[in-house]
Design a protein around this motif. Structure first.
Motif, PDB file in Angstrom:
ATOM      1  N   GLN A  35      25.025  -4.141 -28.601  1.00  0.00           N
ATOM      2  CA  GLN A  35      25.213  -2.939 -29.426  1.00  0.00           C
ATOM      3  C   GLN A  35      26.655  -2.451 -29.297  1.00  0.00           C
ATOM      4  OE1 GLN A  35      22.825  -1.423 -31.561  1.00  0.00           O
ATOM      5  NE2 GLN A  35      24.670  -0.409 -32.277  1.00  0.00           N
ATOM      6  N   GLN A  36      27.230  -2.516 -28.096  1.00  0.00           N
ATOM      7  CA  GLN A  36      28.634  -2.128 -27.902  1.00  0.00           C
ATOM      8  C   GLN A  36      29.565  -3.046 -28.691  1.00  0.00           C
ATOM      9  OE1 GLN A  36      29.076  -2.229 -23.641  1.00  0.00           O
ATOM     10  NE2 GLN A  36      28.542  -0.078 -23.416  1.00  0.00           N
ATOM     11  N   GLU A  37      29.256  -4.345 -28.703  1.00  0.00           N
ATOM     12  CA  GLU A  37      30.040  -5.295 -29.497  1.00  0.00           C
ATOM     13  C   GLU A  37      29.987  -4.914 -30.977  1.00  0.00           C
ATOM     14  OE1 GLU A  37      31.983  -8.056 -28.824  1.00  0.00           O
ATOM     15  OE2 GLU A  37      31.827  -7.574 -26.704  1.00  0.00           O
ATOM     16  N   ALA A  38      28.804  -4.564 -31.467  1.00  0.00           N
ATOM     17  CA  ALA A  38      28.646  -4.178 -32.876  1.00  0.00           C
ATOM     18  C   ALA A  38      29.450  -2.919 -33.176  1.00  0.00           C
ATOM     19  CB  ALA A  38      27.165  -3.963 -33.198  1.00  0.00           C
ATOM     20  N   ASN A  39      29.399  -1.940 -32.293  1.00  0.00           N
ATOM     21  CA  ASN A  39      30.141  -0.690 -32.495  1.00  0.00           C
ATOM     22  C   ASN A  39      31.652  -0.936 -32.500  1.00  0.00           C
ATOM     23  OD1 ASN A  39      27.743   0.746 -32.624  1.00  0.00           O
ATOM     24  ND2 ASN A  39      27.791   1.304 -30.470  1.00  0.00           N
ATOM     25  N   ASN A  58      28.561  -0.631 -42.137  1.00  0.00           N
ATOM     26  CA  ASN A  58      27.270  -0.099 -41.697  1.00  0.00           C
ATOM     27  C   ASN A  58      26.524  -1.174 -40.909  1.00  0.00           C
ATOM     28  OD1 ASN A  58      27.407   2.488 -43.162  1.00  0.00           O
ATOM     29  ND2 ASN A  58      27.423   1.152 -44.954  1.00  0.00           N
ATOM     30  N   ILE A  59      26.116  -0.845 -39.695  1.00  0.00           N
ATOM     31  CA  ILE A  59      25.348  -1.792 -38.895  1.00  0.00           C
ATOM     32  C   ILE A  59      23.927  -1.827 -39.454  1.00  0.00           C
ATOM     33  CG2 ILE A  59      24.454  -2.350 -36.604  1.00  0.00           C
ATOM     34  CD1 ILE A  59      26.895  -0.802 -35.452  1.00  0.00           C
ATOM     35  N   VAL A  60      23.522  -2.993 -39.941  1.00  0.00           N
ATOM     36  CA  VAL A  60      22.188  -3.165 -40.517  1.00  0.00           C
ATOM     37  C   VAL A  60      21.191  -3.539 -39.420  1.00  0.00           C
ATOM     38  CG1 VAL A  60      20.799  -4.535 -42.122  1.00  0.00           C
ATOM     39  CG2 VAL A  60      23.112  -3.831 -42.751  1.00  0.00           C
ATOM     40  N   ALA A  61      21.597  -4.473 -38.542  1.00  0.00           N
ATOM     41  CA  ALA A  61      20.683  -4.915 -37.487  1.00  0.00           C
ATOM     42  C   ALA A  61      21.454  -5.554 -36.343  1.00  0.00           C
ATOM     43  CB  ALA A  61      19.679  -5.922 -38.048  1.00  0.00           C
ATOM     44  N   VAL A  62      20.901  -5.409 -35.162  1.00  0.00           N
ATOM     45  CA  VAL A  62      21.363  -6.099 -33.963  1.00  0.00           C
ATOM     46  C   VAL A  62      20.125  -6.803 -33.409  1.00  0.00           C
ATOM     47  CG1 VAL A  62      22.373  -5.840 -31.665  1.00  0.00           C
ATOM     48  CG2 VAL A  62      23.136  -4.352 -33.523  1.00  0.00           C
ATOM     49  N   THR A  77      22.520 -11.754 -33.106  1.00  0.00           N
ATOM     50  CA  THR A  77      23.101 -11.662 -34.437  1.00  0.00           C
ATOM     51  C   THR A  77      23.350 -10.189 -34.734  1.00  0.00           C
ATOM     52  OG1 THR A  77      21.834 -13.581 -35.162  1.00  0.00           O
ATOM     53  CG2 THR A  77      22.763 -12.183 -36.889  1.00  0.00           C
ATOM     54  N   VAL A  78      24.557  -9.908 -35.214  1.00  0.00           N
ATOM     55  CA  VAL A  78      24.895  -8.559 -35.668  1.00  0.00           C
ATOM     56  C   VAL A  78      25.138  -8.659 -37.168  1.00  0.00           C
ATOM     57  CG1 VAL A  78      26.524  -6.646 -35.482  1.00  0.00           C
ATOM     58  CG2 VAL A  78      25.947  -7.975 -33.441  1.00  0.00           C
ATOM     59  N   ARG A  79      24.390  -7.860 -37.929  1.00  0.00           N
ATOM     60  CA  ARG A  79      24.531  -7.870 -39.392  1.00  0.00           C
ATOM     61  C   ARG A  79      25.077  -6.530 -39.875  1.00  0.00           C
ATOM     62  NH1 ARG A  79      19.192  -9.215 -42.002  1.00  0.00           N
ATOM     63  NH2 ARG A  79      18.455  -7.928 -40.305  1.00  0.00           N
ATOM     64  N   PHE A  80      26.032  -6.621 -40.800  1.00  0.00           N
ATOM     65  CA  PHE A  80      26.661  -5.442 -41.383  1.00  0.00           C
ATOM     66  C   PHE A  80      26.494  -5.447 -42.896  1.00  0.00           C
ATOM     67  CE2 PHE A  80      29.183  -6.215 -37.554  1.00  0.00           C
ATOM     68  CZ  PHE A  80      29.310  -4.947 -37.032  1.00  0.00           C
ATOM     69  N   GLN A 111      28.305 -11.390 -20.048  1.00  0.00           N
ATOM     70  CA  GLN A 111      28.767 -10.711 -21.237  1.00  0.00           C
ATOM     71  C   GLN A 111      28.482 -11.546 -22.486  1.00  0.00           C
ATOM     72  OE1 GLN A 111      33.034 -10.199 -21.424  1.00  0.00           O
ATOM     73  NE2 GLN A 111      33.381 -12.038 -20.234  1.00  0.00           N
ATOM     74  N   TRP A 112      28.518 -10.879 -23.624  1.00  0.00           N
ATOM     75  CA  TRP A 112      28.320 -11.537 -24.904  1.00  0.00           C
ATOM     76  C   TRP A 112      29.618 -12.204 -25.321  1.00  0.00           C
ATOM     77  CZ3 TRP A 112      23.776 -12.313 -27.139  1.00  0.00           C
ATOM     78  CH2 TRP A 112      22.686 -11.518 -26.735  1.00  0.00           C
ATOM     79  N   ARG A 113      29.500 -13.420 -25.880  1.00  0.00           N
ATOM     80  CA  ARG A 113      30.647 -14.182 -26.356  1.00  0.00           C
ATOM     81  C   ARG A 113      30.434 -14.483 -27.834  1.00  0.00           C
ATOM     82  NH1 ARG A 113      34.572 -13.813 -22.953  1.00  0.00           N
ATOM     83  NH2 ARG A 113      35.389 -15.840 -23.466  1.00  0.00           N
ATOM     84  N   PHE A 114      31.487 -14.293 -28.610  1.00  0.00           N
ATOM     85  CA  PHE A 114      31.436 -14.580 -30.046  1.00  0.00           C
ATOM     86  C   PHE A 114      31.214 -16.066 -30.243  1.00  0.00           C
ATOM     87  CE2 PHE A 114      33.484 -15.303 -34.197  1.00  0.00           C
ATOM     88  CZ  PHE A 114      32.737 -14.431 -34.946  1.00  0.00           C
ATOM     89  N   ARG A 115      30.314 -16.414 -31.114  1.00  0.00           N
ATOM     90  CA  ARG A 115      29.968 -17.808 -31.372  1.00  0.00           C
ATOM     91  C   ARG A 115      30.669 -18.274 -32.643  1.00  0.00           C
ATOM     92  NH1 ARG A 115      23.704 -19.633 -31.704  1.00  0.00           N
ATOM     93  NH2 ARG A 115      24.030 -21.871 -31.678  1.00  0.00           N
ATOM     94  N   LEU A 116      31.491 -19.290 -32.520  1.00  0.00           N
ATOM     95  CA  LEU A 116      32.235 -19.808 -33.675  1.00  0.00           C
ATOM     96  C   LEU A 116      31.397 -20.726 -34.511  1.00  0.00           C
ATOM     97  CD1 LEU A 116      35.641 -20.478 -31.962  1.00  0.00           C
ATOM     98  CD2 LEU A 116      34.987 -18.526 -33.354  1.00  0.00           C
TER      99      LEU A 116
END
Length: 116
Positions: A35-39, A58-62, A77-80, A111-116
């Motif tokens: 959630q912190q990553e999304a923010n 707008n954050i749609v879903a985490v 998955t973070v969806r905007f 920690q969360w890592r961005f997936r390429l």
């Protein structure tokens, strides 16, 4: 009990304490981090300098999913929904689109890592 036996018992207790497994992570344990990553991504996206373009993220879903990989026990998955408007000579041109970002939770780094 002899001194040798006491020493062996102490070593056995010490080794048992060193090999105590870490408690299993749960979805709740890692959800705040995603959630912190999304923010952060929302704030960064809305503050990008773009001449004449305004964007609202707008954050749609985490969403978080468990995985059988001990090194990466969770995927996320973070969806905007991004609402943008560009000021043109003919007036404002609003546009709306969805964007999603994939993450993996790194158990070693915790920690969360961005997936390429």
């Amino acid at each position: 009990m002899s001194q040798h036996a006491r020493c062996l018992a102490a070593v056995a207790l010490l080794m048992a304490a060193c090999h105590t497994p870490e408690p299993k992570l749960t979805r709740d344990d890692v959800s705040a981090g995603l959630q912190q990553e999304a923010n952060k991504m929302k704030a960064d996206g809305e503050n990008m300098p773009a001449v004449g373009v305004k964007a609202v993220w707008n954050i749609v879903a985490v969403d978080i999913r468990e995985q059988p990989d001990p090194a990466h026990p969770f995927a996320g998955t973070v969806r905007f929904r991004i609402e943008s408007s560009a000021h043109a000579l003919e007036g404002s041109a609003p546009q709306s689109f969805e964007k999603k970002f994939e993450y993996l939770y790194d158990a070693a780094l915790k920690q969360w890592r961005f997936r390429l």
